[in-house]
Design a protein around this motif. Structure first.
Motif, PDB file in Angstrom:
ATOM      1  N   LEU A  99      -7.586  -9.870 -47.022  1.00  0.00           N
ATOM      2  CA  LEU A  99      -8.102 -10.374 -45.752  1.00  0.00           C
ATOM      3  C   LEU A  99      -7.441  -9.662 -44.577  1.00  0.00           C
ATOM      4  O   LEU A  99      -8.083  -9.415 -43.549  1.00  0.00           O
ATOM      5  N   GLY A 100      -6.153  -9.329 -44.730  1.00  0.00           N
ATOM      6  CA  GLY A 100      -5.469  -8.577 -43.683  1.00  0.00           C
ATOM      7  C   GLY A 100      -6.082  -7.210 -43.474  1.00  0.00           C
ATOM      8  O   GLY A 100      -6.159  -6.722 -42.325  1.00  0.00           O
ATOM      9  N   ARG A 101      -6.516  -6.581 -44.553  1.00  0.00           N
ATOM     10  CA  ARG A 101      -7.205  -5.293 -44.428  1.00  0.00           C
ATOM     11  C   ARG A 101      -8.529  -5.460 -43.678  1.00  0.00           C
ATOM     12  O   ARG A 101      -8.891  -4.618 -42.850  1.00  0.00           O
ATOM     13  N   VAL A 102      -9.234  -6.550 -43.972  1.00  0.00           N
ATOM     14  CA  VAL A 102     -10.510  -6.795 -43.300  1.00  0.00           C
ATOM     15  C   VAL A 102     -10.303  -7.018 -41.810  1.00  0.00           C
ATOM     16  O   VAL A 102     -11.057  -6.492 -40.974  1.00  0.00           O
ATOM     17  N   PHE A 103      -9.270  -7.760 -41.427  1.00  0.00           N
ATOM     18  CA  PHE A 103      -9.002  -8.067 -40.021  1.00  0.00           C
ATOM     19  C   PHE A 103      -8.207  -6.970 -39.321  1.00  0.00           C
ATOM     20  O   PHE A 103      -7.936  -7.082 -38.126  1.00  0.00           O
TER      21      PHE A 103
END
Length: 316
Positions: A99-103
């Motif tokens: 999710l950190g990669r997505v954000f």
């Protein structure tokens, strides 16, 4: 985060001391309310801390993440085996990394990803050791799916914190962020509890139960979320949540102290893997340069880039 893991891991035996039959969601709302009140003096000292509309909406979403995880956890506790819940819970750091990669708050870090996988295998091995190695209890149905969605919500919490910090939406003070997210989460959990649980059952609480909930609120909720918010200022979500692999290890040590007869070789593989993963995180932290700190009066000013945690350019 080591202190965070110690407090959380040692809190599980305390939860078991509560009287049976008390409404779980309402107890959690009470716990969050106490935690928010404990954070209020620290948040008040930070100065004007009332968020604007954008910040208020983000705190509400973060509170929804907390409410979603704890609400689903209590619902699933009677429908999902402990082994299945443990197996799904250890996926949280990997979820936080993804999710950190997505954000855009995580950089591509193959080393950190490998550490997260190593820690997940170790934590799962500890969970299997505690269950006696009964793989038949490892299932995946609707209850497990619901708990997995709760784990996604929990993994999203540090990601949103990091994202909001990077854009100046959230307060730079960890106590302020902790207070508002706990307050929002407590209100949401309380609303669900009032609808789904018998409020009159709270009248069965004894003085000992009140004291235990107060302890859990101040330390296991208030202090731990504050420590997590402090770490979020310096680490990426994947690195922050990686320390959750230590929670079953600490719980194992508490179990050994209470019941030395359960000590056996079956605990060794998982313990070694978890310790190795955390040691690699520390080694990555030691190998990173220490940035120049700016004195802004925030508790998050002491920022160290570690374990693949790279701050956005404008915050260096």
């Amino acid at each position: 985060m080591l202190l965070w893991a110690l407090i959380v891991g040692a809190s599980f035996p305390v939860v078991g001391l509560l009287s049976d039959g008390l409404p779980s969601l309402l107890l959690t709302a009470m716990r969050f309310a106490i935690a928010a009140l404990a954070m209020l003096p620290m948040a008040w000292r930070a100065g004007p801390a009332v968020p604007n509309l954008e910040g208020g909406l983000l705190y509400a979403v973060m509170g929804l993440c907390l409410a979603g995880f704890f609400g689903v956890m209590f619902w699933a506790a009677h429908r999902v085996s402990a082994v299945s819940m443990s197996a799904l819970f250890v996926s949280m750091p990997l979820l936080a990394y993804g999710l950190g990669r997505v954000f855009g708050v995580e950089t591509r870090a193959h080393r950190l990803l490998a550490i997260l996988v190593l820690g997940a295998v170790g934590a799962l091995a500890l969970a299997l050791a505690q269950s006696g190695g009964d793989l038949a209890k490892l299932q995946f149905g609707w209850g497990e799916m619901a708990f997995f969605l709760g784990c996604i919500a929990s993994a999203l919490y540090p990601v949103l914190s990091k994202w909001g910090l990077g854009r100046g939406i959230l307060s730079p003070d960890a106590a302020v962020r902790t207070f508002w997210s706990l307050a929002a989460g407590g209100v949401l959990i309380g609303l669900v509890g009032f609808i789904a649980e018998p409020v009159a059952a709270m009248g069965r609480m004894r003085l000992g139960d009140v004291l235990l909930v107060a302890y859990l609120g101040v330390f296991s909720s208030g202090a731990t979320f504050w420590l997590m918010q402090r770490a979020t200022g310096a680490l990426t979500p994947g690195a922050v949540t990686a320390y959750s692999y230590l929670v079953p290890f600490v719980s194992m040590l508490v179990l050994f102290a209470m019941r030395p007869d359960v000590i056996g070789w079956q605990w060794l593989p998982g313990s070694l893997l978890v310790i190795t993963a955390i040691a690699l995180l520390f080694r990555g932290a030691a190998g990173q340069p220490r940035p120049q700190s700016r004195s802004t009066g925030s508790v998050d000013d002491e920022r160290v880039a570690c374990a693949g945690a790279t701050l956005p350019e404008k915050h260096r």
